[in-house]
Design a protein around this motif. Structure first.
Motif, mmCIF file in Angstrom:
data_model
loop_
_atom_site.group_PDB
_atom_site.id
_atom_site.type_symbol
_atom_site.label_atom_id
_atom_site.label_comp_id
_atom_site.label_asym_id
_atom_site.label_seq_id
_atom_site.Cartn_x
_atom_site.Cartn_y
_atom_site.Cartn_z
ATOM 1 N N PRO A 38 46.139 43.871 46.423
ATOM 2 C CA PRO A 38 46.838 44.952 45.703
ATOM 3 C C PRO A 38 48.284 45.182 46.152
ATOM 4 O O PRO A 38 49.068 45.748 45.390
ATOM 5 C CB PRO A 38 45.989 46.187 45.994
ATOM 6 C CG PRO A 38 44.643 45.652 46.283
ATOM 7 C CD PRO A 38 44.856 44.325 46.959
ATOM 8 N N ILE A 39 48.664 44.772 47.357
ATOM 9 C CA ILE A 39 50.042 44.980 47.816
ATOM 10 C C ILE A 39 50.782 43.658 48.036
ATOM 11 O O ILE A 39 51.865 43.638 48.590
ATOM 12 C CB ILE A 39 50.094 45.827 49.110
ATOM 13 C CG1 ILE A 39 49.332 45.149 50.248
ATOM 14 C CG2 ILE A 39 49.600 47.225 48.858
ATOM 15 C CD1 ILE A 39 49.519 45.812 51.591
ATOM 16 N N TYR A 40 50.208 42.548 47.568
ATOM 17 C CA TYR A 40 50.823 41.229 47.777
ATOM 18 C C TYR A 40 51.834 40.910 46.682
ATOM 19 O O TYR A 40 51.519 41.027 45.489
ATOM 20 C CB TYR A 40 49.745 40.142 47.809
ATOM 21 C CG TYR A 40 50.282 38.741 47.981
ATOM 22 C CD1 TYR A 40 50.673 38.287 49.221
ATOM 23 C CD2 TYR A 40 50.408 37.897 46.891
ATOM 24 C CE1 TYR A 40 51.171 37.004 49.387
ATOM 25 C CE2 TYR A 40 50.902 36.617 47.040
ATOM 26 C CZ TYR A 40 51.284 36.183 48.295
ATOM 27 O OH TYR A 40 51.789 34.911 48.451
ATOM 28 N N THR A 42 54.784 40.266 43.856
ATOM 29 C CA THR A 42 55.157 41.018 42.665
ATOM 30 C C THR A 42 53.949 41.168 41.739
ATOM 31 O O THR A 42 52.914 40.539 41.944
ATOM 32 C CB THR A 42 56.289 40.297 41.907
ATOM 33 O OG1 THR A 42 55.826 39.004 41.505
ATOM 34 C CG2 THR A 42 57.526 40.140 42.763
ATOM 35 N N GLU A 43 54.123 41.965 40.700
ATOM 36 C CA GLU A 43 53.020 42.236 39.776
ATOM 37 C C GLU A 43 52.582 40.975 39.023
ATOM 38 O O GLU A 43 51.395 40.752 38.803
ATOM 39 C CB GLU A 43 53.444 43.320 38.777
ATOM 40 C CG GLU A 43 52.320 43.790 37.905
ATOM 41 C CD GLU A 43 52.742 44.886 36.948
ATOM 42 O OE1 GLU A 43 51.894 45.302 36.145
ATOM 43 O OE2 GLU A 43 53.906 45.313 36.996
ATOM 44 N N ILE A 44 53.547 40.134 38.656
ATOM 45 C CA ILE A 44 53.229 38.900 37.926
ATOM 46 C C ILE A 44 52.364 37.987 38.791
ATOM 47 O O ILE A 44 51.381 37.409 38.324
ATOM 48 C CB ILE A 44 54.525 38.167 37.511
ATOM 49 C CG1 ILE A 44 55.315 39.024 36.519
ATOM 50 C CG2 ILE A 44 54.228 36.814 36.919
ATOM 51 C CD1 ILE A 44 56.712 38.540 36.263
ATOM 52 N N ARG A 46 50.448 38.893 41.350
ATOM 53 C CA ARG A 46 49.124 39.525 41.527
ATOM 54 C C ARG A 46 48.242 39.282 40.310
ATOM 55 O O ARG A 46 47.063 38.943 40.440
ATOM 56 C CB ARG A 46 49.276 41.028 41.754
ATOM 57 C CG ARG A 46 49.627 41.416 43.160
ATOM 58 C CD ARG A 46 49.427 42.894 43.390
ATOM 59 N NE ARG A 46 50.229 43.731 42.518
ATOM 60 C CZ ARG A 46 51.464 44.140 42.784
ATOM 61 N NH1 ARG A 46 52.043 43.766 43.904
ATOM 62 N NH2 ARG A 46 52.121 44.913 41.947
ATOM 63 N N ASN A 47 48.808 39.463 39.122
ATOM 64 C CA ASN A 47 48.025 39.266 37.896
ATOM 65 C C ASN A 47 47.578 37.819 37.749
ATOM 66 O O ASN A 47 46.476 37.547 37.273
ATOM 67 C CB ASN A 47 48.831 39.701 36.671
ATOM 68 C CG ASN A 47 49.017 41.190 36.610
ATOM 69 O OD1 ASN A 47 48.277 41.942 37.232
ATOM 70 N ND2 ASN A 47 50.017 41.640 35.889
ATOM 71 N N LYS A 48 48.440 36.881 38.146
ATOM 72 C CA LYS A 48 48.096 35.456 38.059
ATOM 73 C C LYS A 48 46.902 35.143 38.967
ATOM 74 O O LYS A 48 45.979 34.439 38.575
ATOM 75 C CB LYS A 48 49.322 34.634 38.481
ATOM 76 C CG LYS A 48 49.237 33.193 38.171
ATOM 77 C CD LYS A 48 49.707 32.979 36.775
ATOM 78 C CE LYS A 48 50.098 31.552 36.562
ATOM 79 N NZ LYS A 48 50.240 31.259 35.142
ATOM 80 N N GLU A 51 43.385 36.671 37.696
ATOM 81 C CA GLU A 51 42.738 36.156 36.485
ATOM 82 C C GLU A 51 41.324 35.616 36.715
ATOM 83 O O GLU A 51 40.389 36.042 36.037
ATOM 84 C CB GLU A 51 43.612 35.090 35.818
ATOM 85 C CG GLU A 51 44.768 35.653 35.047
ATOM 86 C CD GLU A 51 45.660 34.587 34.462
ATOM 87 O OE1 GLU A 51 45.393 33.383 34.659
ATOM 88 O OE2 GLU A 51 46.636 34.950 33.794
#
Length: 136
Positions: A38-40, A42-44, A46-48, A51
């Motif tokens: 959750p804190i690693y 950027t958002e992109i 993290r989302n990758k 998945e």
């Protein structure tokens, strides 16, 4: 499903990035290079990486996943982590349904991407670029 204390180890590569994933039975925690997901990054990124965990659903919620990644850029590392995590979940669950879900969503989640950077040639500025030609 493997035994209670068994650890599944998988790896994946993308460009110059190499990721190694350790999957074991647990509480659903995910760590990338010792940092909670959750804190690693950027958002992109993290989302990758999330998945395969989201697609696996309840099965991934019962696993602890620890990933170490090195080399390459941040998106190459994210892709390598994503593939390693997906392979780890498939190997741990030993379920054909998950394999089908991953293949339908994105084939590179399990197969990876074999493209690599072309090496720089002698007397050039890069793999293909040559000095500019001048006639006068």
């Amino acid at each position: 499903m493997p035994e209670e204390n068994q650890v599944i180890i998988t790896s994946a590569r993308r460009k110059r990035a190499v990721a190694k994933c350790y999957v074991k039975k647990g509480k659903g925690r995910v760590y990338i290079n010792g940092v909670p997901l959750p804190i690693y990054g950027t958002e992109i990124v993290r989302n990758k990486i999330l998945e395969p965990i989201i697609l696996a659903g309840k099965i991934a919620g019962e696993l602890d996943i620890f990933v170490t990644c090195e080399g390459g850029g941040f998106m190459g590392q994210a892709d390598a982590c994503r593939t390693a995590v997906a392979r780890g979940i498939v190997k741990f669950a030993n379920n054909e349904e998950i394999v089908k879900i991953y293949r339908d969503y994105d084939r590179s989640m399990l197969a990876g991407d074999k493209r690599r950077t072309e090496t720089e040639k002698w007397m050039r500025y890069g793999a293909r670029r040559w000095r500019q030609k001048s006639y006068r």
